[in-house]
Design an enzyme around this catalytic site. Structure first.
Site, PDB file in Angstrom:
ATOM      1  N   ASN A  92       0.828  -1.207   0.000  1.00  0.00           N
ATOM      2  CA  ASN A  92       0.000   0.000   0.000  1.00  0.00           C
ATOM      3  C   ASN A  92       0.860   1.254   0.000  1.00  0.00           C
ATOM      4  OD1 ASN A  92      -2.074  -1.794   0.138  1.00  0.00           O
ATOM      5  ND2 ASN A  92      -2.475  -1.500   2.316  1.00  0.00           N
ATOM      6  N   ASP A  94      -0.521   4.112   0.996  1.00  0.00           N
ATOM      7  CA  ASP A  94      -1.052   5.004   2.041  1.00  0.00           C
ATOM      8  C   ASP A  94      -0.165   4.920   3.290  1.00  0.00           C
ATOM      9  OD1 ASP A  94      -1.986   2.942   3.944  1.00  0.00           O
ATOM     10  OD2 ASP A  94      -3.566   2.505   2.498  1.00  0.00           O
ATOM     11  N   HIS A 109       5.919  -0.743  -2.665  1.00  0.00           N
ATOM     12  CA  HIS A 109       5.414  -0.031  -3.850  1.00  0.00           C
ATOM     13  C   HIS A 109       5.473   1.489  -3.684  1.00  0.00           C
ATOM     14  CE1 HIS A 109       2.980  -3.799  -5.319  1.00  0.00           C
ATOM     15  NE2 HIS A 109       4.281  -3.924  -5.489  1.00  0.00           N
ATOM     16  N   SER A 177      -4.811  -9.595  -3.400  1.00  0.00           N
ATOM     17  CA  SER A 177      -5.428 -10.507  -4.364  1.00  0.00           C
ATOM     18  C   SER A 177      -4.419 -11.473  -4.973  1.00  0.00           C
ATOM     19  CB  SER A 177      -6.095  -9.702  -5.482  1.00  0.00           C
ATOM     20  OG  SER A 177      -5.123  -8.959  -6.186  1.00  0.00           O
ATOM     21  N   LEU A 202     -10.687 -11.289   2.450  1.00  0.00           N
ATOM     22  CA  LEU A 202     -12.147 -11.286   2.358  1.00  0.00           C
ATOM     23  C   LEU A 202     -12.658 -12.447   1.503  1.00  0.00           C
ATOM     24  CD1 LEU A 202     -14.597  -9.633   3.233  1.00  0.00           C
ATOM     25  CD2 LEU A 202     -14.407  -8.353   1.096  1.00  0.00           C
ATOM     26  N   ALA A 219     -10.639  -7.890   7.329  1.00  0.00           N
ATOM     27  CA  ALA A 219      -9.357  -7.696   8.003  1.00  0.00           C
ATOM     28  C   ALA A 219      -9.555  -7.103   9.402  1.00  0.00           C
ATOM     29  CB  ALA A 219      -8.464  -6.790   7.165  1.00  0.00           C
TER      30      ALA A 219
HETATM   31  N1  APR Z   1     -10.653  -7.374   4.538  1.00  0.00           N
HETATM   32  C1  APR Z   1      -9.777  -8.252   3.987  1.00  0.00           C
HETATM   33  N2  APR Z   1      -9.565  -8.361   2.666  1.00  0.00           N
HETATM   34  C2  APR Z   1     -10.260  -7.543   1.853  1.00  0.00           C
HETATM   35  C3  APR Z   1     -11.187  -6.600   2.338  1.00  0.00           C
HETATM   36  C4  APR Z   1     -11.384  -6.531   3.748  1.00  0.00           C
HETATM   37  N3  APR Z   1     -12.237  -5.682   4.306  1.00  0.00           N
HETATM   38  N4  APR Z   1     -11.731  -5.946   1.277  1.00  0.00           N
HETATM   39  C5  APR Z   1     -11.164  -6.460   0.181  1.00  0.00           C
HETATM   40  N5  APR Z   1     -10.273  -7.433   0.509  1.00  0.00           N
HETATM   41  C6  APR Z   1      -9.418  -8.245  -0.369  1.00  0.00           C
HETATM   42  C7  APR Z   1     -10.037  -8.567  -1.711  1.00  0.00           C
HETATM   43  O1  APR Z   1     -10.793  -9.763  -1.626  1.00  0.00           O
HETATM   44  C8  APR Z   1      -8.798  -8.725  -2.602  1.00  0.00           C
HETATM   45  O2  APR Z   1      -8.341 -10.062  -2.618  1.00  0.00           O
HETATM   46  O3  APR Z   1      -8.268  -7.495  -0.638  1.00  0.00           O
HETATM   47  C9  APR Z   1      -7.748  -7.842  -1.920  1.00  0.00           C
HETATM   48  C10 APR Z   1      -7.419  -6.563  -2.652  1.00  0.00           C
HETATM   49  O4  APR Z   1      -6.818  -6.886  -3.870  1.00  0.00           O
HETATM   50  P1  APR Z   1      -6.261  -5.768  -4.877  1.00  0.00           P
HETATM   51  O5  APR Z   1      -7.295  -4.717  -5.065  1.00  0.00           O
HETATM   52  O6  APR Z   1      -5.766  -6.465  -6.089  1.00  0.00           O
HETATM   53  O7  APR Z   1      -5.054  -5.094  -4.067  1.00  0.00           O
HETATM   54  P2  APR Z   1      -3.535  -5.575  -3.906  1.00  0.00           P
HETATM   55  O8  APR Z   1      -3.445  -7.060  -3.877  1.00  0.00           O
HETATM   56  O9  APR Z   1      -2.989  -4.825  -2.759  1.00  0.00           O
HETATM   57  O10 APR Z   1      -2.900  -5.040  -5.244  1.00  0.00           O
HETATM   58  C11 APR Z   1      -1.521  -5.216  -5.444  1.00  0.00           C
HETATM   59  O11 APR Z   1      -1.572  -3.915  -7.441  1.00  0.00           O
HETATM   60  O12 APR Z   1      -2.241  -2.076  -8.666  1.00  0.00           O
HETATM   61  C12 APR Z   1      -1.241  -2.601  -7.902  1.00  0.00           C
HETATM   62  O13 APR Z   1       0.460  -1.435  -6.876  1.00  0.00           O
HETATM   63  C13 APR Z   1      -0.900  -1.766  -6.727  1.00  0.00           C
HETATM   64  O14 APR Z   1      -0.089  -2.463  -4.574  1.00  0.00           O
HETATM   65  C14 APR Z   1      -1.076  -2.705  -5.562  1.00  0.00           C
HETATM   66  C15 APR Z   1      -0.933  -4.066  -6.194  1.00  0.00           C
END
Ligand code: APR
Length: 237
Positions: A92, A94, A109, A177, A202, A219
């Site tokens: 993240n 943030d 990142h 994800s 999730l 989470a």
């Molecule tokens: N609690 C737990 N998990 C959650 C929640 C929640 N409240 N809400 C969503 N999720 C899960 C979703 O099911 C999903 O599997 O969080 C995951 C978010 O996935 P992405 O949106 O793909 O985010 P991320 O894996 O951090 O992406 C990786 O991609 O675009 C790039 O650089 C960016 O760091 C980012 C990277």
């Protein structure tokens, strides 16, 4: 020199979702109709820096208006108890881990609150909009880009992360994800070197099959209870 961490935690956008920061690949993961892959590349910045600045300026403002949630707070509690035995790696950009109290966060990142100068390469603090073209505090050129790692660029801290994955006892992925490498492969490295692996997410992810255990839920609930298990003794996963 710090000790080899016993526990490596990797967080993704899902940990900040309950704070109100949209994830990338869930239902609302588009920004003004753009796929994140279309704004988060060096080519996009070269082609259309204004659009890319608007994207990150908007995200910086959005993050400033939200607060950490119990999942961030629980990880800060874990760090307070374990110190260097924990390595917290986040994808993240943030600063919610820091605002919850975590002191050592490896932002693989990059960070929304930092900029990097295209002229002199210095990294600096960025709290305002970069679309305004503020000067670089180091060299004065107005060539700042967000200090975030775009697709096709090398994430920060990979040597430290790899060493920690090889030496740790436990690897835990929270709210990611598993769509983006190299972070998606961390579970395989940790497992290959003997760590127990746990996923808190999730929904089932692209990498769920590689974990010893997956717990599905929010989470904000799963992370505090896992931290309680770790700090409570017994045989936590
Ligand atoms: N609690 C737990 N998990 C959650 C929640 C929640 N409240 N809400 C969503 N999720 C899960 C979703 O099911 C999903 O599997 O969080 C995951 C978010 O996935 P992405 O949106 O793909 O985010 P991320 O894996 O951090 O992406 C990786 O991609 O675009 C790039 O650089 C960016 O760091 C980012 C990277």
């Amino acid at each position: 020199m710090t000790a080899t961490p016993r526990i490596v935690v990797l967080t993704g956008a899902g940990i900040s979702a309950e704070s109100g920061v949209p994830t990338f690949r869930d239902a609302d993961g588009l920004w003004e109709g753009h796929l994140v892959e279309d704004v988060a590349t060096p080519e996009a910045f070269e082609r259309d820096p204004e659009t890319v600045h608007r994207f990150y300026d908007g995200r910086r403002r959005a993050v400033a208006s939200v607060a950490p949630n119990p999942a961030h707070e629980a990880l800060a509690r874990l760090e307070a108890a374990l110190g260097d035995e924990l390595l917290l790696v986040t994808q993240n950009v943030d600063d919610l881990h820091e605002r919850a109290g975590s002191r050592r966060v490896l932002h693989m990142h990059g960070e929304l609150l930092r900029a990097r100068c295209l002229a002199c390469e210095q990294r600096s603090e960025a709290t305002g909009d970069l679309i305004e073209e503020p000067p670089c505090p180091a060299c004065g050129e107005r060539m700042l880009r967000p200090d975030v790692v775009w697709f096709g660029e090398m994430p920060y801290g990979l040597d430290e992360i790899d060493a920690a994955l090889v030496g740790c006892e436990r690897f835990v992925a929270i709210g990611t994800s598993g769509a983006v490498h190299p972070a998606a492969g961390f579970v395989l490295t940790a497992a290959a070197f003997g760590a127990a692996t746990l996923e808190l997410n999730l929904a089932v992810s692209e990498i769920t099959e590689f974990f010893d255990e997956t717990r599905l839920g929010r989470a904000g609930e799963l992370v505090p209870s896992w931290v309680d298990e770790v700090l409570g003794g017994g045989a936590p996963r």
